[in-house]
Scaffold this motif. Structure first.
Motif, short mmCIF file in Angstrom:
data_model
loop_
_atom_site.label_atom_id
_atom_site.label_comp_id
_atom_site.label_asym_id
_atom_site.label_seq_id
_atom_site.Cartn_x
_atom_site.Cartn_y
_atom_site.Cartn_z
N PRO A 64 -44.87 -78.51 74.27
CA PRO A 64 -43.69 -78.38 75.14
C PRO A 64 -42.58 -79.32 74.70
O PRO A 64 -42.83 -80.45 74.27
N LEU A 65 -41.34 -78.84 74.77
CA LEU A 65 -40.15 -79.64 74.53
C LEU A 65 -39.26 -79.56 75.77
O LEU A 65 -39.45 -78.68 76.60
N SER A 66 -38.29 -80.44 75.88
CA SER A 66 -37.38 -80.41 77.01
C SER A 66 -36.08 -79.72 76.61
O SER A 66 -35.42 -80.13 75.67
N SER A 67 -35.73 -78.67 77.36
CA SER A 67 -34.45 -78.00 77.13
C SER A 67 -33.33 -78.73 77.87
O SER A 67 -32.16 -78.50 77.59
N GLY A 68 -33.70 -79.57 78.83
CA GLY A 68 -32.70 -80.25 79.65
C GLY A 68 -32.11 -79.35 80.72
O GLY A 68 -31.12 -79.70 81.36
N THR A 70 -32.92 -76.34 84.01
CA THR A 70 -33.90 -75.76 84.93
C THR A 70 -33.64 -74.27 85.10
O THR A 70 -34.31 -73.61 85.89
N THR A 101 -33.12 -82.22 71.12
CA THR A 101 -32.11 -82.49 72.13
C THR A 101 -31.14 -81.32 72.18
O THR A 101 -30.97 -80.60 71.19
#
Length: 120
Positions: A64-68, A70, A101
């Motif tokens: 999993p990565l963060s898309s920033g 919701t 990022t």
């Protein structure tokens, strides 16, 4: 190796061996779109609630990565180190570091869902 989504699961198929696998995904969110480099050395899937996962081994394992975001994400496309994500409320996100990022490309909330992103 071919990788795809079906019934909210990740599926891989070894072209020559005919081996089909259903891969466990590391997020509980529904997945909506998949994109990979031509050699599948990087494959990304996006989904509900800003979900973003990446595989560096032709879809066999996922991180999993963060898309920033919701927002529901329904589109993903890349070129070189760039990665673009699209989704609900006119969400378009851009990464220049292979998805580590993101910056938001659109600045206004609207009613449409970005379902496809393509480039050259």
């Amino acid at each position: 190796m071919l990788t795809g989504l079906r019934h909210n699961n990740i599926h891989t198929l070894a072209r020559n061996a005919g081996i089909h696998r259903v891969i466990s995904k590391p997020v509980s969110a529904g997945l909506n779109a998949l994109w990979g480099t031509p050699t599948l050395d990087r494959v990304y899937a996006v989904g509900d609630g800003g979900a973003l996962i990446r595989s560096l081994d032709q879809g066999l394992t996922w991180t999993p990565l963060s898309s920033g975001s919701t927002a529901l994400l329904g589109a993903v496309w890349g070129r070189g180190n760039e990665l673009y994500l699209g989704g609900a409320e006119e969400t378009i996100l851009r990464s220049t570091d292979q998805g580590l990022t993101f910056t938001r490309v659109t600045t206004r909330a609207g009613g449409f869902l970005v379902r496809d992103i393509r480039g050259t």
